[in-house]
Scaffold this active site. Structure first.
Site, mmCIF file in Angstrom:
data_model
loop_
_atom_site.group_PDB
_atom_site.id
_atom_site.type_symbol
_atom_site.label_atom_id
_atom_site.label_comp_id
_atom_site.label_asym_id
_atom_site.label_seq_id
_atom_site.Cartn_x
_atom_site.Cartn_y
_atom_site.Cartn_z
ATOM 1 N N ASN A 1 37.247 34.862 -18.598
ATOM 2 C CA ASN A 1 37.586 34.256 -17.310
ATOM 3 C C ASN A 1 36.884 35.007 -16.182
ATOM 4 O O ASN A 1 37.381 36.011 -15.671
ATOM 5 C CB ASN A 1 39.102 34.272 -17.113
ATOM 6 C CG ASN A 1 39.514 33.567 -15.839
ATOM 7 O OD1 ASN A 1 38.698 33.236 -14.994
ATOM 8 N ND2 ASN A 1 40.809 33.337 -15.694
ATOM 9 N N PHE A 2 35.721 34.495 -15.793
ATOM 10 C CA PHE A 2 34.962 35.063 -14.683
ATOM 11 C C PHE A 2 35.021 34.135 -13.471
ATOM 12 O O PHE A 2 34.086 34.090 -12.675
ATOM 13 C CB PHE A 2 33.505 35.271 -15.076
ATOM 14 C CG PHE A 2 33.282 36.288 -16.155
ATOM 15 C CD1 PHE A 2 34.223 37.267 -16.411
ATOM 16 C CD2 PHE A 2 32.129 36.268 -16.921
ATOM 17 C CE1 PHE A 2 34.023 38.220 -17.410
ATOM 18 C CE2 PHE A 2 31.915 37.217 -17.916
ATOM 19 C CZ PHE A 2 32.858 38.188 -18.160
ATOM 20 N N CYS B 1 38.399 32.926 -11.631
ATOM 21 C CA CYS B 1 39.540 32.801 -10.712
ATOM 22 C C CYS B 1 39.172 33.310 -9.318
ATOM 23 O O CYS B 1 38.768 34.463 -9.173
ATOM 24 C CB CYS B 1 40.741 33.571 -11.246
ATOM 25 S SG CYS B 1 41.650 32.671 -12.512
ATOM 26 N N CYS C 1 33.443 -12.844 -1.323
ATOM 27 C CA CYS C 1 33.653 -12.044 -0.112
ATOM 28 C C CYS C 1 34.978 -12.440 0.535
ATOM 29 O O CYS C 1 35.269 -13.628 0.725
ATOM 30 C CB CYS C 1 32.502 -12.271 0.864
ATOM 31 S SG CYS C 1 32.696 -11.444 2.456
ATOM 32 N N CYS D 1 36.470 -9.286 5.153
ATOM 33 C CA CYS D 1 37.178 -8.190 5.816
ATOM 34 C C CYS D 1 36.321 -7.508 6.880
ATOM 35 O O CYS D 1 36.840 -6.871 7.796
ATOM 36 C CB CYS D 1 37.654 -7.159 4.795
ATOM 37 S SG CYS D 1 36.330 -6.241 3.968
ATOM 38 N N CYS E 1 28.014 -0.423 8.593
ATOM 39 C CA CYS E 1 26.560 -0.510 8.732
ATOM 40 C C CYS E 1 26.167 -0.524 10.208
ATOM 41 O O CYS E 1 25.203 0.118 10.626
ATOM 42 C CB CYS E 1 26.035 -1.751 8.029
ATOM 43 S SG CYS E 1 24.225 -1.834 7.958
ATOM 44 N N CYS F 1 17.537 -3.549 6.336
ATOM 45 C CA CYS F 1 18.231 -2.901 5.218
ATOM 46 C C CYS F 1 17.329 -1.899 4.504
ATOM 47 O O CYS F 1 16.190 -2.224 4.130
ATOM 48 C CB CYS F 1 18.711 -3.955 4.220
ATOM 49 S SG CYS F 1 19.593 -3.283 2.800
ATOM 50 N N CYS G 1 27.335 0.088 2.103
ATOM 51 C CA CYS G 1 28.165 -1.116 2.096
ATOM 52 C C CYS G 1 28.735 -1.394 0.716
ATOM 53 O O CYS G 1 29.898 -1.781 0.568
ATOM 54 C CB CYS G 1 27.367 -2.319 2.600
ATOM 55 S SG CYS G 1 25.881 -2.702 1.646
#
Length: 436
Positions: A135-136, A138, A346, A349, A356, A383, A389
């Protein structure tokens, strides 16, 4: 049917799902319950020298929650096992004898003193355990004694301790790496140079979960004070994937066996790490949130995926995605894509338009249908195919990217799309280009 059995460093397990070294693997009763649920292996919670460490009597965990109150990330300030070393060793011996077909690796953390490592390695080997994990990683606690990430952040220490361990034990040696470092390749190279048989990654990330603004106190707190801890869970998966991929594709560590850790909560997560070179995966947060039986869904899901794709074993797809991970300057600049919106699915919304318009390239027009409904369309002339998007659209497969074919006109630049490959090292705008 697909075979999920793995052979990692000669350590056999019926499936690639191991529990990571953490509270779920702290006691015999936990580990037995995990094996009964179907886990292929465990890494026993980190052992140290006696006297055992002392954990706080207060909050050790805190969570980052999503809008639906699902756990996105978990922070902990838990230290290594606070039970006497011999108690742990006796339980490890009993569990391995009772479950010989399951992998049982023991996590270790002692000071950077060869005699300390020699002593504890002998004790662990005597239990019949299958291997050790150093365990190197923590990020909290024990650093004042030269342990945890205090070692993992210094490649020379990693190499030195790995060499000691390979000298003093016949067991496979796995080095667990800290992500709290600039370049993960350097500690991985050091582990390999020291003779380590494998590396596991990532350990937890330094974090502070929040502030109580009414009390102006770090949250959570113990008697009014708090401490940074280790961050894990779903949110760290992209960081872990990157670091696993970096080691898998580094010429100096290619072929070094990898045990992947970090945000693995379902079969798909596991498959992604395996595709990037991991020989198995270790899980902690998902088990702490949902319980041990979550492994059954992981096993079924991975098995069904492999059957569907025609993979007979884990090795059939391990590392298959590694060649696709490149540096940015190797990406093909002649590849052109444009966003497309499926109008029939679509939901109007407008999120794609808003992000964009406000934060990207103003490439999505907002208009109105004859009936007054909103309509969103991509303006190819603006674009750049950035994928923003697509990433935020709430309707799957409604927004996608279309690849322009050679000979088409890229309306944003007016140039003809070319079929040949060209990257930044060849681009005329690059003053250090290698060719025109």
């Amino acid at each position: 049917m697909a075979k999920l059995a793995t052979n990692f460093l000669g350590i056999r397990s019926p499936n690639p799902f191991w529990l990571a070294s953490a509270p779920p693997t702290d006691k015999e009763v936990n580990v037995v319950r995990a094996f009964e649920a179907g886990w292929g292996g465990v890494v026993w919670k980190t052992l140290g020298e006696d006297p055992p460490v002392v954990n706080v009597n207060g909050p050790r965990y805190a969570t980052l929650l999503g809008a639906d109150r699902r756990v996105i990330g978990l922070n902990n300030i838990e230290l290594i096992s606070d039970r006497p070393l011999q108690v742990n060793l006796d339980e490890i011996r009993r569990v391995k004898r009772a479950w010989p077909d399951r992998a049982l690796v023991v996590s270790l953390m002692v000071p950077v003193v060869e005699a300390s490592w020699q002593r504890i390695l002998a004790q662990v080997e005597d239990t019949g355990a299958d291997g050790v994990e150093l365990n190197f990683g923590c990020p909290h606690g024990m650093s004042e004694r030269g342990m945890g990430s205090a070692v993992g952040q210094v490649p020379q220490y990693i190499q030195q301790v790995a060499e000691w361990c390979k000298k003093h034990t016949r067991l496979p040696v796995i080095v667990k790496l800290t992500p709290n470092i600039t370049d993960i390749r350097f500690p991985a190279r050091a582990a390999k140079a020291g003779g380590a048989d494998a590396v596991s990654l990532i350990n937890t990330i330094n974090s502070v979960m929040g502030v109580d603004l009414d009390r102006m106190v770090m949250s959570p707190d113990t008697d009014g004070w708090g401490s940074h801890g280790g961050y894990c869970g779903t949110a760290v998966k992209p960081i872990a994937l990157n670091m696993v991929a970096e080691i898998a594709r580094d010429p100096q560590t290619t072929g070094l066996p990898l045990s992947a850790i970090g945000g693995i909560g379902n079969w798909r997560d596991a498959a992604e790490f395996i595709a990037l070179g991991a020989g198995n995966v270790q899980v902690c947060t998902a088990a702490m949130v949902y319980g041990f039986k979550i492994v059954q869904d992981m096993i079924d899901g991975l098995s069904n995926f492999m059957d569907e794709k025609g993979y007979a074993s884990i090795e059939d797809f391990r590392g298959k995605a590694v060649p696709t991970v490149k540096n940015w300057n190797q990406l093909n600049l002649n590849h052109v894509v444009k966003a497309e919106i499926k109008q029939d699915s679509c939901i109007r919304c407008g999120r794609c338009h808003i992000v964009c318009e406000d934060t990207s390239h103003q490439a999505i027009r907002a208009t109105r249908e004859a009936d007054g409904r909103a309509r969103y369309e991509v303006n190819d002339a603006e674009c750049v195919g950035c994928n923003l998007c697509v990433s935020i659209c709430p309707m799957p497969d409604t927004l996608s990217l279309r690849t322009l074919q050679p000979g088409e006109i890229e309306t944003r630049t007016g140039q003809v799309v070319r079929a040949d490959y060209a990257n930044w090292t060849q681009h005329p705008n690059n003053p250090q280009r290698t060719c025109a």
